[in-house]
Scaffold this active site. Structure first.
Site, short mmCIF file in Angstrom:
data_model
loop_
_atom_site.label_atom_id
_atom_site.label_comp_id
_atom_site.label_asym_id
_atom_site.label_seq_id
_atom_site.Cartn_x
_atom_site.Cartn_y
_atom_site.Cartn_z
N ASP A 66 0.85 -1.18 0.00
CA ASP A 66 0.00 0.00 0.00
C ASP A 66 0.90 1.24 0.00
OD1 ASP A 66 -2.74 0.64 0.11
OD2 ASP A 66 -2.62 1.18 2.22
N TYR A 68 2.30 4.81 1.27
CA TYR A 68 2.27 5.48 2.58
C TYR A 68 1.07 6.42 2.62
CZ TYR A 68 7.14 3.92 3.13
OH TYR A 68 8.28 3.17 3.23
N PHE A 79 8.01 1.36 -0.65
CA PHE A 79 8.95 1.59 0.45
C PHE A 79 9.69 2.93 0.37
CE2 PHE A 79 8.63 -3.10 0.25
CZ PHE A 79 8.22 -3.35 1.54
N HIS A 188 8.52 -9.58 6.47
CA HIS A 188 8.38 -8.16 6.15
C HIS A 188 9.37 -7.34 6.99
CE1 HIS A 188 6.53 -4.20 5.63
NE2 HIS A 188 5.95 -4.71 4.55
#
Length: 223
Positions: A66, A68, A79, A188
């Site tokens: 998703d 930020y 990221f 993760h």
């Protein structure tokens, strides 16, 4: 539908843009904006992962979930955050593993564009999100679209390295033909799970070893 996206991707995905589900994504986003909702990333950056990594240049796919959802963070690359924006916790852990793996000290900024320009596609499964509401656009059709993207890469390329960090990314493994691609899996990098198998995964060096074995240029992971 004329979607503003890099030309090689426009050709690969042209059939998707005219499908009902994609038109519904566009209609939904327009309705959100009309209702005064703030959406990230900004419109010109929604397809940033595609624009920074044209289809012929893909070497590695790093799948995120998703964008930020806080102000100023999302830039359409999984990221990654723009220059001068504080690095989120998962990104801090990515840089810790990079230093552990290759001895590359954490950069000042968290902007990963240099990776993208070298062929690391930084793809989020959802390409938009409502401000301060994580996963708020995860059911509007983006997952169908990005599943197609992963499938197209799998079908039309060879020797791509897929970095699947965390259960969400690993659930996409079925889309990848592992007879001609490489899948590297780890926990993760979130602070909640990084010590459960992300730290020590050595994916940066492993990806370069796999590229070199194919006579492809290794990624310079230093930012």
């Amino acid at each position: 539908m004329d979607v503003h996206i890099e030309e090689s991707w426009k050709e690969i995905l042209k059939e998707e843009f005219d499908k009902i589900y994609f038109q519904q994504i566009v209609t939904f986003l327009k309705a959100e904006k009309s209702a005064g909702k703030i959406i990230y990333p900004p419109g010109p950056l929604i397809f940033n992962a595609f624009n920074k990594t044209p289809f012929p240049k893909i070497k590695v796919v790093l799948l995120g979930q998703d964008p930020y959802h806080n102000k100023g963070q999302a830039m359409g690359l999984s990221f990654s955050v723009p220059d001068s924006v504080a690095k989120p916790p998962s990104l801090i852990n990515i840089f810790k593993e990079l230093e552990n793996d290759l001895g590359i000290a954490a950069p000042v900024n968290g902007n990963l564009e240099k990776w993208a320009m070298q062929g690391v596609m930084l793809l989020n499964a959802s390409l938009t999100v409502r401000q301060n509401e994580p996963a708020s656009h995860s059911k509007i059709g983006w997952l169908q679209f990005t599943d197609i993207v992963i499938s197209k890469i799998s079908q039309q390329k060879t020797g791509i390295i897929f970095l699947l960090w965390g259960k969400f990314a690993q659930d996409k493994q079925f889309l990848i033909d592992e007879t001609k691609h490489y899948v590297l899996k780890a926990a993760h990098p979130s602070p909640f799970s990084a010590d459960k198998g992300f730290f020590g995964c050595s994916h940066f060096s492993k990806a370069n070893e796999l590229l070199t074995a194919q006579n492809k240029e290794a990624i310079d992971w230093k930012l």
